[in-house]
Design a protein around this motif. Structure first.
Motif, PDB file in Angstrom:
ATOM      1  N   SER A  74      -8.302   5.747  -2.575  1.00 47.84           N
ATOM      2  CA  SER A  74      -7.481   5.529  -3.780  1.00 47.84           C
ATOM      3  C   SER A  74      -7.085   4.052  -3.805  1.00 47.84           C
ATOM      4  CB  SER A  74      -6.213   6.392  -3.701  1.00 47.84           C
ATOM      5  OG  SER A  74      -5.413   5.979  -2.593  1.00 47.84           O
ATOM      6  N   ASP A  75      -6.599   3.598  -4.943  1.00 50.52           N
ATOM      7  CA  ASP A  75      -6.191   2.191  -5.050  1.00 50.52           C
ATOM      8  C   ASP A  75      -4.719   2.037  -4.684  1.00 50.52           C
ATOM      9  OD1 ASP A  75      -5.861  -0.474  -5.576  1.00 50.52           O
ATOM     10  OD2 ASP A  75      -5.957  -0.271  -7.762  1.00 50.52           O
ATOM     11  N   GLN A  76      -4.457   1.474  -3.522  1.00 47.03           N
ATOM     12  CA  GLN A  76      -3.084   1.216  -3.068  1.00 47.03           C
ATOM     13  C   GLN A  76      -2.742  -0.272  -3.211  1.00 47.03           C
ATOM     14  OE1 GLN A  76      -1.101   3.749  -1.627  1.00 47.03           O
ATOM     15  NE2 GLN A  76      -2.733   5.176  -2.170  1.00 47.03           N
ATOM     16  N   ASP A  77      -3.654  -1.043  -3.791  1.00 40.39           N
ATOM     17  CA  ASP A  77      -3.495  -2.495  -3.882  1.00 40.39           C
ATOM     18  C   ASP A  77      -3.342  -3.124  -2.498  1.00 40.39           C
ATOM     19  OD1 ASP A  77      -3.504  -4.848  -5.334  1.00 40.39           O
ATOM     20  OD2 ASP A  77      -1.326  -4.880  -5.605  1.00 40.39           O
ATOM     21  N   GLY A  78      -4.009  -2.518  -1.528  1.00 39.69           N
ATOM     22  CA  GLY A  78      -3.982  -3.059  -0.163  1.00 39.69           C
ATOM     23  C   GLY A  78      -4.741  -4.363  -0.049  1.00 39.69           C
ATOM     24  N   ALA A  79      -5.795  -4.519  -0.822  1.00 34.71           N
ATOM     25  CA  ALA A  79      -6.618  -5.737  -0.727  1.00 34.71           C
ATOM     26  C   ALA A  79      -5.776  -6.975  -1.043  1.00 34.71           C
ATOM     27  CB  ALA A  79      -7.813  -5.642  -1.670  1.00 34.71           C
ATOM     28  N   SER A  80      -4.901  -6.883  -2.070  1.00 35.57           N
ATOM     29  CA  SER A  80      -4.053  -8.040  -2.396  1.00 35.57           C
ATOM     30  C   SER A  80      -3.094  -8.337  -1.248  1.00 35.57           C
ATOM     31  CB  SER A  80      -3.203  -7.775  -3.644  1.00 35.57           C
ATOM     32  OG  SER A  80      -3.993  -7.373  -4.703  1.00 35.57           O
ATOM     33  N   LEU A  81      -2.608  -7.263  -0.632  1.00 34.45           N
ATOM     34  CA  LEU A  81      -1.658  -7.448   0.470  1.00 34.45           C
ATOM     35  C   LEU A  81      -2.320  -8.160   1.656  1.00 34.45           C
ATOM     36  CD1 LEU A  81       1.134  -6.911   1.705  1.00 34.45           C
ATOM     37  CD2 LEU A  81       0.257  -4.713   2.524  1.00 34.45           C
ATOM     38  N   VAL A  82      -3.484  -7.676   2.058  1.00 32.53           N
ATOM     39  CA  VAL A  82      -4.140  -8.293   3.219  1.00 32.53           C
ATOM     40  C   VAL A  82      -4.562  -9.724   2.877  1.00 32.53           C
ATOM     41  CG1 VAL A  82      -6.481  -7.361   2.843  1.00 32.53           C
ATOM     42  CG2 VAL A  82      -5.717  -7.890   5.162  1.00 32.53           C
ATOM     43  N   ALA A  83      -4.960  -9.959   1.629  1.00 39.08           N
ATOM     44  CA  ALA A  83      -5.319 -11.328   1.222  1.00 39.08           C
ATOM     45  C   ALA A  83      -4.097 -12.245   1.295  1.00 39.08           C
ATOM     46  CB  ALA A  83      -5.902 -11.323  -0.187  1.00 39.08           C
ATOM     47  N   SER A  84      -2.911 -11.702   0.948  1.00 42.14           N
ATOM     48  CA  SER A  84      -1.710 -12.542   0.968  1.00 42.14           C
ATOM     49  C   SER A  84      -1.316 -12.920   2.396  1.00 42.14           C
ATOM     50  CB  SER A  84      -0.546 -11.846   0.246  1.00 42.14           C
ATOM     51  OG  SER A  84      -0.014 -10.816   1.060  1.00 42.14           O
ATOM     52  N   TYR A  85      -1.843 -12.180   3.386  1.00 38.20           N
ATOM     53  CA  TYR A  85      -1.636 -12.547   4.800  1.00 38.20           C
ATOM     54  C   TYR A  85      -2.838 -13.317   5.348  1.00 38.20           C
ATOM     55  CZ  TYR A  85       2.740 -10.091   5.469  1.00 38.20           C
ATOM     56  OH  TYR A  85       4.061  -9.715   5.418  1.00 38.20           O
ATOM     57  N   ASN A  86      -3.658 -13.881   4.433  1.00 38.22           N
ATOM     58  CA  ASN A  86      -4.884 -14.568   4.840  1.00 38.22           C
ATOM     59  C   ASN A  86      -5.733 -13.711   5.752  1.00 38.22           C
ATOM     60  OD1 ASN A  86      -4.843 -17.103   3.523  1.00 38.22           O
ATOM     61  ND2 ASN A  86      -3.088 -17.650   4.814  1.00 38.22           N
ATOM     62  N   GLY A  87      -5.832 -12.425   5.413  1.00 37.98           N
ATOM     63  CA  GLY A  87      -6.564 -11.488   6.263  1.00 37.98           C
ATOM     64  C   GLY A  87      -8.024 -11.860   6.413  1.00 37.98           C
ATOM     65  N   LEU A  88      -8.575 -11.496   7.569  1.00 32.81           N
ATOM     66  CA  LEU A  88      -9.994 -11.753   7.815  1.00 32.81           C
ATOM     67  C   LEU A  88     -10.848 -10.927   6.863  1.00 32.81           C
ATOM     68  CD1 LEU A  88      -9.994 -11.589  11.728  1.00 32.81           C
ATOM     69  CD2 LEU A  88     -10.433 -13.620  10.330  1.00 32.81           C
ATOM     70  N   LEU A 143     -11.399  -0.502  -5.097  1.00 31.30           N
ATOM     71  CA  LEU A 143     -10.862  -1.862  -5.273  1.00 31.30           C
ATOM     72  C   LEU A 143     -10.715  -2.225  -6.764  1.00 31.30           C
ATOM     73  CD1 LEU A 143     -10.184  -4.628  -3.932  1.00 31.30           C
ATOM     74  CD2 LEU A 143     -12.630  -5.136  -3.984  1.00 31.30           C
ATOM     75  N   SER A 144      -9.582  -2.840  -7.111  1.00 29.84           N
ATOM     76  CA  SER A 144      -9.316  -3.240  -8.506  1.00 29.84           C
ATOM     77  C   SER A 144      -9.690  -4.705  -8.722  1.00 29.84           C
ATOM     78  CB  SER A 144      -7.821  -3.077  -8.796  1.00 29.84           C
ATOM     79  OG  SER A 144      -7.099  -4.053  -8.037  1.00 29.84           O
ATOM     80  N   ASN A 145      -9.697  -5.119  -9.987  1.00 28.95           N
ATOM     81  CA  ASN A 145      -9.957  -6.531 -10.298  1.00 28.95           C
ATOM     82  C   ASN A 145      -8.892  -7.439  -9.705  1.00 28.95           C
ATOM     83  OD1 ASN A 145     -12.324  -6.059 -11.672  1.00 28.95           O
ATOM     84  ND2 ASN A 145     -11.271  -5.757 -13.639  1.00 28.95           N
ATOM     85  N   LYS A 146      -7.666  -6.928  -9.640  1.00 31.38           N
ATOM     86  CA  LYS A 146      -6.588  -7.713  -9.044  1.00 31.38           C
ATOM     87  C   LYS A 146      -6.897  -7.988  -7.568  1.00 31.38           C
ATOM     88  CE  LYS A 146      -1.640  -7.511  -8.081  1.00 31.38           C
ATOM     89  NZ  LYS A 146      -0.688  -6.555  -7.519  1.00 31.38           N
TER      90      LYS A 146
END
Ligand code: DI6
Ligand code: FE
Length: 402
Positions: free
Chosen positions: A247-261, A269-272
């Motif tokens: 499901s879309d939990q907007d986790g990708a934005s969160l990990v990106a905001s921590y400069n995730g690997l 995955l959403s466009n955001k």
């Protein structure tokens, strides 16, 4: 003594056409690559290497590539879930199996009950299967222990695999994989236990190279994920995330905001999320084996990621529940057939981009100064490995030059 590789095509992986060099050659010395180019341009100092079979490898027209990198596995576990596979095919529902104590928690019980030696023996067999297909680096997650002792036990086994086998192991602490039974209905308390106890201990023993969370409606919330990320960051550990699998939990934005690997799975995955990953250069790790085994029908948004310039890697996700698969070239094939990857994308996904997903800067490409992690294949063009199924085309693999 230096070694010359010649009479082959080299795929250096340093452009979108895989940096192909026909009639190429490569020289390595002291575990490193010291020269790559056209065989006709081989510098005079390396010419004598051609004279002795001890100092040169005749590729016989094959393809020389970086050895492969499996950047997402859960390779260390106890027990088997073949019985659940059978039950489901006899019509028992997943929910009924879970209610009877099956699913991920059955693997947790078996992993807790297993000794380090038992876990090592079963994981060794799995790692050797990957190595036999040309893999030189493997990421291994914990997440079937879910207690201090059992998480560290899994990570110790992972480290030992890297010490005893010719493979580089990168470890990831995934204590936030599922809620252990002793924390039933107390997920926030379990997150506190991870942040205050498991994470600092794993870091202190040097057992975790990165930290991961299963952010999902059946896993942990975005808020709980953020608590683990903050604790990891305070200890200087990079983060990655099981994101948007179901499901879309907007986790990708969160990990990106921590400069995730990396953000991994990503079917929902959403466009955001895509925009955030592109901006942070967080790698998308796609797992065609889990997609296939779960008979998922929602495809990850490949075309949108391509357009946004998100780097894509692929991996086996080797685990007993959703991807009991130990074959990375098979994942390259499935990335092409199921996800419509181009063969070039599939190769970058198990070499250069997989290295980035693990934060490794000295492997995954063939150029001067990189480690001599090499694979020689009995194929004349890269697409042949993605195309065929069932014959191992690996001729030989070199791990840091040997
Ligand atoms: N996603 C998965 O597909 C695996 N873990 C995760 O977070 C499933 C693990 C299992 O079923 O044992
Ligand atoms: Fe996984």
């Amino acid at each position: 003594m230096p070694t010359l590789f010649h009479n082959l095509t080299v795929a250096t992986m340093n452009d979108s056409n895989l940096g192909l060099i026909e009639q190429g050659a490569l020289v390595c010395e002291h575990q490193r690559i010291v020269w790559v180019g056209k065989e006709a341009d081989l510098p005079a100092q390396w010419q004598p290497l051609k004279e002795s079979p001890q100092t040169n490898v005749n590729g016989k027209g094959g393809l020389l590539t970086p050895a492969l990198i499996d950047c997402h596995t859960h390779l260390v576990w106890g027990g088997s879930r073949a019985n659940e596979f059978k039950q489901r095919l006899h019509g028992v529902s997943y929910e009924a199996i879970a209610a009877a104590g099956g699913g991920i928690l059955s693997t947790v019980r078996a992993t807790r009950a297993a000794t380090e030696a038992e876990l090592f023996a079963s994981a060794k067999e799995r790692a050797e299967a990957l190595i036999a297909q040309g893999v030189s680096s493997i990421e291994i997650k914990s997440g079937y222990g879910l207690s201090l002792d059992d998480e560290l036990k899994q990570l110790r086994v992972a480290r030992k695999l890297g010490e005893e086998l010719p493979v580089r192991v990168v470890t990831t602490l995934l204590a936030a994989h599922a809620l252990p039974p002793e924390y039933k209905d107390r997920a926030d308390d379990y997150i506190t236990y991870i942040c205050d106890t498991i994470l600092p201990a794993a870091a202190a023993e040097g057992l975790a190279d990165a930290v991961d969370v299963f952010c999902e409606n059946i896993g942990f919330t975005r808020q709980q994920t953020e608590r683990v990320f903050a604790a990891a960051q305070a200890l200087g550990l990079p983060v990655k995330l099981h994101a948007e699998q179901l499901s879309d939990q907007d986790g990708a934005s969160l990990v990106a905001s921590y400069n995730g690997l990396s953000a991994d799975h990503l079917e929902y995955l959403s466009n955001k999320g895509i925009a955030a990953m592109a901006a942070a250069d967080t790698v998308a790790v796609l797992l065609p084996g889990a997609y296939y085994f779960l008979r998922e029908t929602k495809l990850p948004p490949i075309e949108a990621m391509r357009t946004a310039g998100v780097k894509m890697a692929i991996a086996t996700d080797a685990n007993p529940g959703t991807s009991p698969i130990f074959n990375l070239p098979l994942m390259m094939h499935m990335a092409c057939t199921l996800f419509r990857f181009t063969p070039e994308e599939a190769w970058l996904a198990t070499t250069k981009h997989a290295a980035q997903a693990l934060g490794l800067t000295d492997t995954g490409e063939l150029k001067e100064g990189m480690r001599a992690d090499l694979a020689l294949w009995q194929i004349s063009a890269p697409e042949e490995l993605c195309y065929e199924l069932g014959i191992n085309r690996l001729v030989q693999r070199w791990f840091a030059g040997s």
